[in-house]
Design a protein around this motif. Structure first.
Motif, short mmCIF file in Angstrom:
data_model
loop_
_atom_site.label_atom_id
_atom_site.label_comp_id
_atom_site.label_asym_id
_atom_site.label_seq_id
_atom_site.Cartn_x
_atom_site.Cartn_y
_atom_site.Cartn_z
N VAL A 105 0.86 -1.15 0.07
CA VAL A 105 -0.06 -0.08 0.07
C VAL A 105 0.84 1.19 -0.01
N GLN A 106 0.50 1.99 -0.80
CA GLN A 106 1.32 3.43 -0.74
C GLN A 106 0.94 4.29 0.72
N PRO A 107 2.24 4.90 1.09
CA PRO A 107 2.18 5.35 2.53
C PRO A 107 1.01 6.36 2.63
N ASP A 108 0.63 7.22 1.57
CA ASP A 108 -0.37 8.16 1.73
C ASP A 108 -1.72 7.57 1.49
N ASN A 109 -2.00 6.21 1.55
CA ASN A 109 -3.33 5.49 1.20
C ASN A 109 -3.71 5.37 2.47
N LEU A 110 -4.18 6.30 3.25
CA LEU A 110 -4.33 6.25 4.69
C LEU A 110 -5.76 5.21 4.94
N ALA A 111 -6.60 5.33 4.16
CA ALA A 111 -7.99 4.57 4.36
C ALA A 111 -7.35 3.12 4.35
N SER A 112 -6.93 2.63 3.23
CA SER A 112 -6.30 1.21 2.88
C SER A 112 -5.57 0.89 4.28
N ARG A 113 -4.41 1.65 4.67
CA ARG A 113 -3.70 1.44 5.85
C ARG A 113 -4.75 1.16 7.06
N ALA A 114 -5.66 1.76 7.37
CA ALA A 114 -6.57 1.66 8.47
C ALA A 114 -7.19 0.39 8.40
N VAL A 115 -7.63 -0.02 7.10
CA VAL A 115 -8.31 -1.21 6.67
C VAL A 115 -7.34 -2.36 7.10
N LEU A 116 -6.18 -2.47 6.75
CA LEU A 116 -5.04 -3.45 6.91
C LEU A 116 -5.03 -3.76 8.47
#
Ligand code: ACO
Length: 209
Positions: free
Chosen positions: A147-158
Motif C-alpha cells: 500500500v502506498q504510504p499516503d493511502n490512509l484509508a487502506s492502511r486503516a483497513v489492514l
C-alpha cells in the motif's frame, strides 16, 4: 479444482447490511464497467498503471477478456477473484493473487470499494473474510499487502484486520504512471488467534450474526 475455490464467503453482519464474497462471473460486465468508470478518481491514484485511457479500459466489452484471465488464474490455483456484495449488490472487488504453494504458502491481497459505500466497514469485513478463507480452506500461511504510504484509508483497513508493517519497498510498482514506494504489510496464521472476522466482531467493527 484447488482447495478453497470456488467459494462463497460470509455473511458478515454490518450496520450497512450483510456482506458476502462470491466468485466473479461473466454477467458482472455491465456493473463492473459502471462502477469502475464512476470511481475513476478514487481508484486511479492507487492502481497499477494500465494501457490506454481509463474509460476505454473499463468498457463493458473489456470485462469478458479480464474475466476469462481471472478465471484461468483461479483454475490454476494462483488467484481468488471475488466480488464484494452488500445485501446481494456488487459494491467492490477483493482479489487474492500470486498464490504460492510449497514451502512458502503465501499470496497478496487487494481490494476496492465503490465510493457510495466507503466508510462503513465494508473493506475491513471483506479483507477479514478473505484472510480467514486463505488461512482456512485455502491452506495458506502468510498474506502480503502493499500500500502506498499516503493511502490512509487502506492502511486503516489492514491495521483493523491485524496486518503488520514490515518495511518500505522503494519504487515498487508502476502506479498512476510513476514508480511509487509501497509499504509492505503482512499477516501470518500464527498472529490471528480466533480468526479475522471474530476479531472485527470483538473490536466492534462488525456485528455478531
Ligand atoms: N485518513 C485516515 N483514515 C481514513 C481515511 C483518511 N483519509 N479515510 C478513511 N479512513 C479510515 C476509516 O476511518 C476506517 O478506519 P476505522 O474503522 O479504523 O475508523 C478505514 O479507513 C476504512 O475502513 P472501511 O470502511 O472498512 O473501508 P472502505 O470500505 O471505506 O474501503 C478502501 C476502503 C478499499 C481503501 C476504499 O477507500 C477504496 O476503494 N479506495 C480506492 C482503492 C484503494 O485504495 N484500494 C486499496 C489499495 S491497497 C491494497 O489493495 C492492499
Amino acid at each position: 479444482n484447488h482447495p478453497g475455490w470456488p467459494a462463497t464467503l460470509g455473511p458478515v453482519r454490518l450496520e450497512a447490511g450483510l456482506l458476502t464474497l462470491r466468485p466473479v462471473k461473466l454477467r458482472d460486465g455491465a456493473t463492473w464497467s459502471r462502477l469502475r468508470i464512476r470511481n475513476q478518481n478514487q481508484l486511479l491514484p492507487w492502481e497499477p498503471t494500465g494501457v490506454g485511457q481509463w474509460e476505454r479500459r473499463h468498457q463493458p466489452s473489456a470485462w469478458a477478456p479480464l474475466h476469462s484471465l481471472l478465471k484461468k488464474e483461479a483454475k490454476h490455483g494462483t488467484m481468488l477473484p471475488f466480488v464484494i456484495e452488500l445485501d446481494g449488490r456488487y459494491v467492490g472487488q477483493l482479489t487474492v493473487g500470486n498464490i504460492q504453494r510449497g514451502a512458502v504458502r503465501s499470496a497478496w491481497i487487494g481490494y476496492w470499494v465503490d465510493r457510495d459505500h466507503t466508510g462503513r466497514g465494508i473493506a475491513q469485513a471483506a479483507v477479514a473474510l478473505g484472510v480467514d478463507h486463505c488461512f482456512g480452506p485455502v491452506g495458506l500461511h502468510r498474506l502480503d499487502a502493499t500500500v502506498q504510504p499516503d493511502n490512509l484509508a487502506s492502511r486503516a483497513v489492514l491495521k483493523a484486520v491485524g496486518f503488520r508493517e514490515e518495511g518500505l519497498l522503494k519504487r515498487y510498482m508502476d502506479v498512476n504512471s510513476r514508480w511509487r514506494d509501497h509499504l509492505l504489510l503482512a499477516l501470518t496464521v500464527e498472529e490471528l488467534a480466533g480468526g479475522a472476522v471474530d476479531g472485527l466482531i470483538r473490536s466492534g467493527r462488525a456485528l455478531a450474526l
